[in-house]
Scaffold this active site. Structure first.
Site, PDB file in Angstrom:
ATOM      1  N   GLY A 112       0.862  -7.655  12.248  1.00 52.98           N
ATOM      2  CA  GLY A 112       2.065  -8.482  12.167  1.00 52.98           C
ATOM      3  C   GLY A 112       3.294  -7.781  12.724  1.00 52.98           C
ATOM      4  N   THR A 113       3.403  -6.478  12.457  1.00 47.71           N
ATOM      5  CA  THR A 113       4.579  -5.742  12.927  1.00 47.71           C
ATOM      6  C   THR A 113       4.608  -5.686  14.448  1.00 47.71           C
ATOM      7  OG1 THR A 113       4.774  -4.436  10.923  1.00 47.71           O
ATOM      8  CG2 THR A 113       5.728  -3.491  12.899  1.00 47.71           C
ATOM      9  N   GLN A 123       4.025 -13.749   4.985  1.00 44.85           N
ATOM     10  CA  GLN A 123       3.846 -14.144   3.582  1.00 44.85           C
ATOM     11  C   GLN A 123       3.640 -15.655   3.432  1.00 44.85           C
ATOM     12  OE1 GLN A 123       3.416 -12.009   1.238  1.00 44.85           O
ATOM     13  NE2 GLN A 123       4.077 -10.199   2.361  1.00 44.85           N
ATOM     14  N   SER A 165      -0.569 -12.431  10.176  1.00 48.01           N
ATOM     15  CA  SER A 165      -1.358 -11.226   9.978  1.00 48.01           C
ATOM     16  C   SER A 165      -2.638 -11.577   9.219  1.00 48.01           C
ATOM     17  CB  SER A 165      -0.497 -10.242   9.196  1.00 48.01           C
ATOM     18  OG  SER A 165      -1.260  -9.161   8.779  1.00 48.01           O
ATOM     19  N   ALA A 166      -3.737 -10.876   9.552  1.00 49.54           N
ATOM     20  CA  ALA A 166      -5.043 -11.228   8.968  1.00 49.54           C
ATOM     21  C   ALA A 166      -5.235 -10.671   7.559  1.00 49.54           C
ATOM     22  CB  ALA A 166      -6.167 -10.713   9.871  1.00 49.54           C
ATOM     23  N   HIS A 167      -4.733  -9.452   7.333  1.00 53.04           N
ATOM     24  CA  HIS A 167      -5.114  -8.777   6.088  1.00 53.04           C
ATOM     25  C   HIS A 167      -4.362  -9.289   4.858  1.00 53.04           C
ATOM     26  CE1 HIS A 167      -1.658  -5.838   5.595  1.00 53.04           C
ATOM     27  NE2 HIS A 167      -1.402  -6.422   6.746  1.00 53.04           N
ATOM     28  N   CYS A 206      13.872   4.467  -8.268  1.00 50.54           N
ATOM     29  CA  CYS A 206      13.102   5.667  -8.596  1.00 50.54           C
ATOM     30  C   CYS A 206      11.738   5.659  -7.932  1.00 50.54           C
ATOM     31  CB  CYS A 206      12.898   5.769 -10.104  1.00 50.54           C
ATOM     32  SG  CYS A 206      14.417   5.639 -11.015  1.00 50.54           S
TER      33      CYS A 206
END
Lengths: 208, 397
Positions: free
Chosen positions: B72-73, B182, B202-204, B329
């Site tokens: 995707g990126t 998403q 994206s596939a994953h 944190c």
């Protein structure tokens, strides 16, 4: 980033937890905005000056809880003079180390203990309220950790100049604009110094 | 429970067994790259063609509009740099929002460095960026608007079709790229109706393999080439790709789209159930982002007051439950979630935020177990918390 087994032990089963009713001294350091806050309560035997009991409360991450737990363990049963020697480095060592970005948690825990001791000594006339000076500022800067390496900014020679004049603190820091921790460090300095009533204004300069 | 309970499915999802099976032949037996005039390469060409058709059909796209990428990126990179560079002579103004996915915001920072002028739209307290804000940000030199269809932190669904309408009303062409990672497989998507120019998936995130994605580019849209090399599969992403990965991607899409409505309903039920149980069992808890239809079906994000997220997430982890937190944190940069801060939440709300994202492999029993554990953890940490103790003391007075 990984925690040592010792940190996990103290995180999952922290010692000396809870609020103490009628403590002989107490101190709270940190702020919710910075993500962590610790309160430490002391019960001190007036004759022997031995810390008979110590309890803590913590709002914060795993290392925050673990460092508060170990610091209270280290202080319990010691005289005030002995406990005064406990530093954040000792706390970190006792936990088999912390990830560099978490080193500031051990500073917070050790610092809160020292403030609680100091509050006791002042309240019982064992020492005077210290005068605020440039030295006080430098002592505070020794407690500011640069998260990338887990060392304080004085040791790392990141402080180029400290000035104090008429309530105005002036600090030159050698941290570049692209440094992801620049704001964190500046915020922590402000938090540490603004608790002193003598400090009216804090100016932090960076290289342009 | 002895099994590992994974509730961080917006990051990545487990591979479906059917997908693994569909990938198997392409690792060793049918490993050829696409080619013409040789039976081996042609077999691959026609297989890839079929895989592409499956995915195109799912989102009502034309097959030739899809480019396979290594994720995707990379799809976002090819689209964003491709659009900005191809059209920079017409203008240097680009619009994004403060709550967008890091892929988009890091591009915004990069474009600024390259001399582009950026406008960052603000969101409301639910993470929603209104089309009116977009309208008033438009300028004669605006060339690109980028948006994230479903917010990766709080699941807010942005009004993509309305944005497209605003852009279409402008007196010059403004390109529109959307990150759909998403949203894909979590809501019906129609490339012909939404009015975008480019869209990344994206596939994953839908039980497909890691390392495969796709970019949809509307027919006729000009992109400057971002990746250079020899064309094997597609010209926008030259070079080699994982053939098995592409096969797995198509299978994963087939599985989700065999009953998209049923999948969405199942995820919505899990999310609703979790929220109901959390609100029933834990006090001082609030939902971050919208409630109901304005929110994607698989995301619940709550702030649990007076305690800190890394502690909660680590204690849950020790019980075999994986979730995410927006606490400073827990981040390497010690920064609270920029999305929650942009929505006007304070530091304490961000530090205490917990994100649960589901897949079709999650169950109500897992949720029961997770909520029961979180209830105990919350009580333990609140006993420790000076903030909680102070509140209780005030209440007693």
């Amino acid at each position: 980033m990984q925690y040592s087994e010792k940190v996990l032990q103290h995180f999952m089963n922290p010692q000396n937890v809870g609020k103490m009713e009628h403590p002989d001294s107490t101190a709270t350091e940190g702020s919710p905005a910075c993500g962590d806050q610790v309160t430490i309560y002391l019960k001190v035997d007036e004759a022997s000056k031995v810390i008979e009991d110590v309890k803590f409360l913590s709002y914060g991450c795993a290392s925050n809880i673990a460092t508060a737990s170990i610091v209270t363990e280290m202080a319990k049963g010691k005289t005030l003079d002995e406990a005064k020697k406990i530093t954040w480095r000792d706390a970190m060592e006792a936990l088999d180390g912390l990830p560099p970005v978490k080193a500031h948690c051990s500073v917070l825990a050790a610092d809160t203990l020292q403030t609680a001791i100091s509050n006791y000594e002042i309240a019982h006339g064992l020492k005077e309220v210290p005068n605020f000076s440039k030295e006080t500022i430098i002592e505070e800067l020794k407690k500011i950790i640069y998260p990338q390496v887990g060392e304080d900014i004085i040791t790392l020679k990141m402080v180029k100049y400290v000035g104090f004049d008429n309530g105005e603190v002036l600090i030159d820091l050698n941290i570049m604009s692209f440094d992801q921790y620049r704001e964190n460090v500046a915020e922590e300095i402000r938090e540490h110094l603004s608790k002193y009533p003598e400090v009216k204004d804090i100016q932090i300069n960076f290289p342009s | 429970m002895n099994e590992q309970i994974y509730m961080d499915n917006c990051v990545t999802t487990p591979l479906a067994p059917e997908v693994l099976e569909a990938m198997q032949p392409y690792f060793s037996k049918e490993f050829w790259y696409p080619a013409s005039f040789v039976s081996t390469g042609e077999a691959t060409s026609s297989a890839v063609h079929e895989f592409k058709e499956i995915i195109a059909k799912a989102i009502n796209a034309h097959e030739e509009e899809l480019t396979f990428t290594s994720g995707g990126t990379l799809a976002n990179n090819i689209a964003l740099k491709g659009l900005a560079l191809a059209h920079s002579k017409k203008g240097r103004h680009i619009i994004v929002s403060l709550v967008d996915y890091p892929d988009l915001l890091t591009h915004a920072a990069y474009f600024e460095k390259m001399g582009f002028d950026l406008t960052y739209l603000e969101s409301d307290e639910l993470g929603y960026v209104s089309p009116d804000k977009l309208r008033s940000a438009l300028r004669p030199d605006t060339i690109l608007f980028m948006s994230t269809m479903v917010n990766h932190v709080v699941g807010t669904i942005q009004p993509i079709a309305e944005y497209a309408k605003v852009l279409a009303e402008a007196d010059h062409k403004i390109f529109f790229h959307v990150d759909g990672a998403q949203a894909f497989g979590k809501m019906p998507l129609d490339m012909q109706a939404l009015g975008m120019d480019t869209f990344s998936i994206s596939a994953h995130k839908i039980h497909g393999p890691q390392g495969v994605g796709a970019l949809w580019v509307k027919n006729g849209t000009r992109l400057s080439p971002y990746v250079h090399g020899v064309k094997r599969f597609d010209s926008l992403q030259p070079g080699g790709l994982s053939l098995a990965g592409i096969a797995g991607f198509a299978k994963a899409v087939e599985l989700v789209y065999a009953d998209l409505d049923g999948n969405i309903r199942q995820l919505r039920e899990l999310s609703d159930y979790l929220l109901q149980e959390l609100e029933k069992n834990i006090e001082y808890i609030e939902l971050n982002g919208p409630r109901g239809e304005g929110r994607v079906c698989h995301n619940i994000n709550v702030s649990i007051d007076y305690i800190e997220g890394e502690s909660m997430a680590m204690m849950l982890d020790r019980k075999g439950i994986t979730v995410a937190t927006g606490s400073a944190c827990a981040s390497q940069g010690l920064k609270p979630s920029y999305v929650l801060m942009a929505m006007g939440k304070n530091h304490v709300q961000s530090h205490g935020s917990m994100k649960f994202t589901f897949s079709r492999y999650n169950t109500k029993e897992q949720i029961d177990y997770a909520v029961a554990e979180l209830k105990v953890i919350t009580e333990r940490l609140r006993q420790l918390s000076p903030l909680y103790n102070a509140i209780k003391q005030q209440q007693e007075k």
